[in-house]
Design an enzyme around this catalytic site. Sequence first.
Site, PDB file in Angstrom:
ATOM      1  N   PRO A 190       0.447  -1.407   0.120  1.00 39.99           N
ATOM      2  CG  PRO A 190      -0.055  -0.757   2.116  1.00 39.99           C
ATOM      3  CD  PRO A 190       0.782  -1.947   1.548  1.00 39.99           C
ATOM      4  CB  CYS A 191       3.080   2.748  -2.285  1.00 44.61           C
ATOM      5  SG  CYS A 191       2.148   2.469  -4.093  1.00 44.61           S
ATOM      6  CG  HIS A 192      -2.846   2.842  -1.284  1.00 43.88           C
ATOM      7  ND1 HIS A 192      -3.135   2.012  -1.219  1.00 43.88           N
ATOM      8  CD2 HIS A 192      -3.882   3.381  -0.029  1.00 43.88           C
ATOM      9  CE1 HIS A 192      -3.193   0.979  -0.157  1.00 43.88           C
ATOM     10  NE2 HIS A 192      -3.938   2.315   0.767  1.00 43.88           N
TER      11      HIS A 192
END
Length: 201
Positions: free
Chosen positions: A166-168
């Site tokens: 989850p780089c978001h």
Amino acid sequence: MTDDDLFPSVDADTLTRLHGELAARAAADGLLDVAYRTVETPVGRLLLARTPAGLVRVAFAVQDHDAVLAALASAVSPRVLEAPRQLDDVARQLDEYFAGRRTTFDLPLDLQLPRGFRRDVVLHLPDIAYGHTASYAEMAGLAGSPRAVRAVGTACALNPLPVVLPCHRVVRSDGSPGQYAGGAAAKLTLLDLETRVGVAA
């Protein structure tokens, strides 16, 4: 003799069945190094690709799926084939995630694409809890290089497995979203989904 005699037409269902048989046979014979499929999601069409070791790539439509497949053929193996059934588990978990029924992914991952510091960063992305965020500076610290804030941004931009890793959830220090490989709207959609599900829970 006509062209129809030489090249008889084949209906779409038959072509789909034959393609599925080809993919299954290639996988069984160890000839399928990269299987892929696309799925429709609230953040657009995603390309999913896996190797025998695990999920190797998730890509947004804005990243140009044809270019992504060409890059995989170059970096991983030229034996790339559309084989949707090989990614049924990934598609199912993504469906559950977007429906708010899944907060973590349980999938084998192939992390051969990111190297060095970028790999260190993506390995720490799951440390950011669902519904929470961390700054680029915090991620630099987690990855062992507190001053490498810009390098964290690059690592997130090149994350081969967005959504799953989850780089978001990585945002600017002032709380603003920052850049995202899938586009600003996709990042906001993911963050909003996790906030709404987290509040409901």
